[in-house]
Design a protein around this motif. Sequence first.
Motif, PDB file in Angstrom:
ATOM      1  N   MET A  33       0.721   6.879  10.649  1.00  0.00           N
ATOM      2  CA  MET A  33       1.801   5.518   9.763  1.00  0.00           C
ATOM      3  C   MET A  33       0.302   5.042   8.810  1.00  0.00           C
ATOM      4  SD  MET A  33       4.926   3.593  11.221  1.00  0.00           S
ATOM      5  CE  MET A  33       4.470   3.140  12.942  1.00  0.00           C
ATOM      6  N   GLU A  34      -0.568   5.073   8.885  1.00  0.00           N
ATOM      7  CA  GLU A  34      -1.739   5.006   8.129  1.00  0.00           C
ATOM      8  C   GLU A  34      -1.672   6.268   7.058  1.00  0.00           C
ATOM      9  OE1 GLU A  34      -4.855   1.382   8.709  1.00  0.00           O
ATOM     10  OE2 GLU A  34      -5.103   3.140   9.853  1.00  0.00           O
ATOM     11  N   ARG A  35      -1.852   7.073   7.511  1.00  0.00           N
ATOM     12  CA  ARG A  35      -2.071   9.149   7.070  1.00  0.00           C
ATOM     13  C   ARG A  35      -1.118   9.176   6.423  1.00  0.00           C
ATOM     14  NH1 ARG A  35      -3.537  13.833  11.584  1.00  0.00           N
ATOM     15  NH2 ARG A  35      -4.919  11.999  12.141  1.00  0.00           N
ATOM     16  N   VAL A  36       0.286   9.429   6.986  1.00  0.00           N
ATOM     17  CA  VAL A  36       1.449   9.142   5.377  1.00  0.00           C
ATOM     18  C   VAL A  36       1.725   8.551   4.800  1.00  0.00           C
ATOM     19  CG1 VAL A  36       1.852  10.855   7.258  1.00  0.00           C
ATOM     20  CG2 VAL A  36       2.936   9.029   7.864  1.00  0.00           C
ATOM     21  N   GLY A  49      13.270 -13.917   0.160  1.00  0.00           N
ATOM     22  CA  GLY A  49      13.421 -12.887   1.563  1.00  0.00           C
ATOM     23  C   GLY A  49      13.468 -11.438   1.099  1.00  0.00           C
ATOM     24  N   TYR A  50      13.880 -11.178   0.449  1.00  0.00           N
ATOM     25  CA  TYR A  50      14.011  -9.577   0.434  1.00  0.00           C
ATOM     26  C   TYR A  50      12.604  -8.732   0.352  1.00  0.00           C
ATOM     27  CZ  TYR A  50      15.563  -5.605  -1.309  1.00  0.00           C
ATOM     28  OH  TYR A  50      15.994  -3.853  -1.691  1.00  0.00           O
ATOM     29  N   LEU A  51      12.922  -7.516   1.634  1.00  0.00           N
ATOM     30  CA  LEU A  51      11.728  -6.925   1.929  1.00  0.00           C
ATOM     31  C   LEU A  51      12.374  -6.029   2.578  1.00  0.00           C
ATOM     32  CD1 LEU A  51       8.801  -7.042   2.892  1.00  0.00           C
ATOM     33  CD2 LEU A  51       9.820  -7.820   4.582  1.00  0.00           C
ATOM     34  N   ASN A  52      11.883  -4.994   0.853  1.00  0.00           N
ATOM     35  CA  ASN A  52      12.165  -3.113   1.355  1.00  0.00           C
ATOM     36  C   ASN A  52      11.279  -2.997   0.204  1.00  0.00           C
ATOM     37  OD1 ASN A  52      13.494  -0.566   0.930  1.00  0.00           O
ATOM     38  ND2 ASN A  52      14.188  -1.600   2.388  1.00  0.00           N
ATOM     39  N   THR A  53      10.498  -1.245   0.331  1.00  0.00           N
ATOM     40  CA  THR A  53       9.949  -0.889   0.027  1.00  0.00           C
ATOM     41  C   THR A  53      10.018  -0.072  -0.874  1.00  0.00           C
ATOM     42  OG1 THR A  53       8.695   0.708   1.639  1.00  0.00           O
ATOM     43  CG2 THR A  53       7.730  -1.341   1.549  1.00  0.00           C
ATOM     44  N   LYS A  54      11.456   0.374  -0.641  1.00  0.00           N
ATOM     45  CA  LYS A  54      12.172   1.375  -0.746  1.00  0.00           C
ATOM     46  C   LYS A  54      12.948   0.954  -2.886  1.00  0.00           C
ATOM     47  CE  LYS A  54      14.376   5.571  -1.828  1.00  0.00           C
ATOM     48  NZ  LYS A  54      13.801   6.692  -2.410  1.00  0.00           N
ATOM     49  N   GLU A 113       1.445   1.418  -3.063  1.00  0.00           N
ATOM     50  CA  GLU A 113       0.941   2.940  -3.470  1.00  0.00           C
ATOM     51  C   GLU A 113       1.442   3.257  -3.199  1.00  0.00           C
ATOM     52  OE1 GLU A 113      -1.567   3.572  -0.556  1.00  0.00           O
ATOM     53  OE2 GLU A 113      -2.991   2.311   0.083  1.00  0.00           O
ATOM     54  N   PRO A 114       2.131   4.380  -4.086  1.00  0.00           N
ATOM     55  CA  PRO A 114       2.957   5.285  -4.236  1.00  0.00           C
ATOM     56  C   PRO A 114       3.410   5.939  -2.959  1.00  0.00           C
ATOM     57  CG  PRO A 114       1.434   5.646  -5.272  1.00  0.00           C
ATOM     58  CD  PRO A 114       0.606   5.388  -4.397  1.00  0.00           C
ATOM     59  N   ARG A 115       4.988   5.462  -3.472  1.00  0.00           N
ATOM     60  CA  ARG A 115       5.763   5.189  -2.608  1.00  0.00           C
ATOM     61  C   ARG A 115       5.730   6.896  -1.402  1.00  0.00           C
ATOM     62  NH1 ARG A 115      10.630   5.438   1.204  1.00  0.00           N
ATOM     63  NH2 ARG A 115      10.484   2.933   2.525  1.00  0.00           N
ATOM     64  N   ARG A 116       5.832   6.126   0.109  1.00  0.00           N
ATOM     65  CA  ARG A 116       5.755   8.117   0.407  1.00  0.00           C
ATOM     66  C   ARG A 116       6.792   7.454   1.617  1.00  0.00           C
ATOM     67  NH1 ARG A 116      -0.086   9.431   1.222  1.00  0.00           N
ATOM     68  NH2 ARG A 116       0.897  11.043   2.014  1.00  0.00           N
ATOM     69  N   GLY A 117       7.851   8.638   2.004  1.00  0.00           N
ATOM     70  CA  GLY A 117       8.642   8.945   3.808  1.00  0.00           C
ATOM     71  C   GLY A 117       9.689   8.611   2.878  1.00  0.00           C
ATOM     72  N   ARG A 118      10.594   8.415   4.526  1.00  0.00           N
ATOM     73  CA  ARG A 118      12.301   8.069   4.166  1.00  0.00           C
ATOM     74  C   ARG A 118      12.666   6.586   3.177  1.00  0.00           C
ATOM     75  NH1 ARG A 118      15.364  13.114   6.007  1.00  0.00           N
ATOM     76  NH2 ARG A 118      17.129  11.310   5.356  1.00  0.00           N
ATOM     77  N   GLU A 119      13.640   7.081   2.838  1.00  0.00           N
ATOM     78  CA  GLU A 119      14.232   5.870   2.738  1.00  0.00           C
ATOM     79  C   GLU A 119      13.946   4.538   3.791  1.00  0.00           C
ATOM     80  OE1 GLU A 119      17.917   8.269   3.565  1.00  0.00           O
ATOM     81  OE2 GLU A 119      16.384   8.688   2.713  1.00  0.00           O
TER      82      GLU A 119
END
Length: 579
Positions: free
Chosen positions: A43-46, A97-102, A55-61
């Motif tokens: 998860m650090e690598r991807v 309280g909202y928390l989401n990186t996508k 950081e620029p967002r990576r991965g699925r929603e």
Amino acid sequence: MVSPVVPSSGALAPLGLPDVRLLPGFWGSQPTQTIIDHCYTWMERVGWIGNFTGEPRRGREFSDSEVYKLMEAMAWAGDPRIEELTRVVAAAQEADGYLNTKWPGARYTDLEWGHELYCYGHLIQAGIARKRTHGEDELWDVVRRAADHVCATFMEGTGVCGHPEIEMALVELYRETGAERYLEMARRFVERRGLPALADIEFGRAYYQDDLPVRRAEVFRGHAVRALYLACGVVDLAVETGDKELLETVERQWERTVARRTYLTGGMGSRHSGEAFGDDYELPPDRAYNETCAGVASVMLAHRLLLATGDPRYADLAERTLYNVVAAGPALDGKSFFYANPLQVRVPGEKVEGVSPRAEGGLRAPWREVSCCPTNLARTFASLPAYLATADERGIQIQHITPSVIGYDGLRVRLSTGYPWSGAVTLTVEEAPAEPRRITVRIPGWAGGGVHEWERSWQPGEEVRLDVPMAPRWVRADPRVDAVRGCVAVERGPLVYCAESPGDAPLLSQIEVSTATPPVERGPSLEVAARHVVAEDDGWPYGEARTEQGEPMVLWLVPYHRWGNRGPATMRVWLPEAR
């Protein structure tokens, strides 16, 4: 109670991590810490952890949820790196309280696919694990703020998440805090489904459990993980509200699903399209999806039903699924994983060194673009002791036979066994109160079912023994499972076996087995009598039978959970029976 599930009532009470200590053996020797380390590194690598730091967002929603599942595993395992991850996650939480990186700039604009509430569910479960193992800290503060934000946003209206999960998390948060708003929010999320609450999609509303109200459904359908996660939340809700009718609804759905839509391994989900349950008896071995996460969810549900009702059949299915789906997920070294778990692989899979873009493939991969399964395995193995035994006012019930030390109410018992390789079990009393106590061991259904019980005033050093019959047995499917009609499979103890054909070994499609003689045990493997089937190749594969029986041979079978550890191979569980 240090356990993922702590209901306020029920036929049985769970025993938590301090009460059950695994010893070296099948489950005590699982590479839990290796899996946690592996997930953290990948998860650090991807970049999925980096999503929380800008950081620029990576991965699925839904990649945030994988970080939360890893944190839950770390909490159960006592991994100190959870403190660092907590600081990273906390820094990304917004003031309300909202928390989401996508979706920070487009909150809740895609409830069908956005997974925001789903991610909160896993965040809440991580926070509960941390509180129960460590106490209140920064993660607990993050969780309470996020949960309160959900209640403030969704208590009114019709919104639900396209991927159920938050329902059971909110009920567990209610159990931990006593705050009624969390239970009420879970209730509203459950009751809104099927009205409908979400838009229609290609797979139909059944995909995300929005085709029917929960109380009207007769069987699990749609996306298997979604269906099973929702059922977990419904059981939790029914127990905490005393809604007997709602609990019976899930029991009825479970019974039909197990009788008609479940594989021999305990796997659930027969369609690749929609990762979904099929129709009744639609159980093709080669197209079986049987997602590892669905196996985890099935165990979670069975455990809840066991606690609520005390019925050992739920522990029977949990055992089958643990040994033949959950244990099959990771490679023996804990560094690669199956996503789908078919019962037949016709073409050897291709080895993948990096991130695999596919869920299937016939070979474990170190990581996938959708890697929900490794983190699910991590949290399951880290909390597994809490699934193994239960208690009531008369004593303890050992639901799963494995080397362990189990203690409750002044009674402590050491369980020694070679299970699942041998059936001999010795229980040694290490501590005992003066009052009588009952010790119960569940006997699996395949061994005749029932329980062994001993009740008396115990003395330290006292021993009792039992022997579970472990002879290999031939198994045939209900004839309505037409995909395997004319085939047989082999079980030994709780283990399903398969034929594996790595490298240049004979093609499994050209072999028939004879059931005239029982399988012969050769250590953990089995030998069965078989023969080659020889067919002419004349350019058209239909017409009158043109096959000949080749030379007799011995076919080696291996435990299904061990297949695929020797490299690319074909495999099959259901074997054509010679006539």
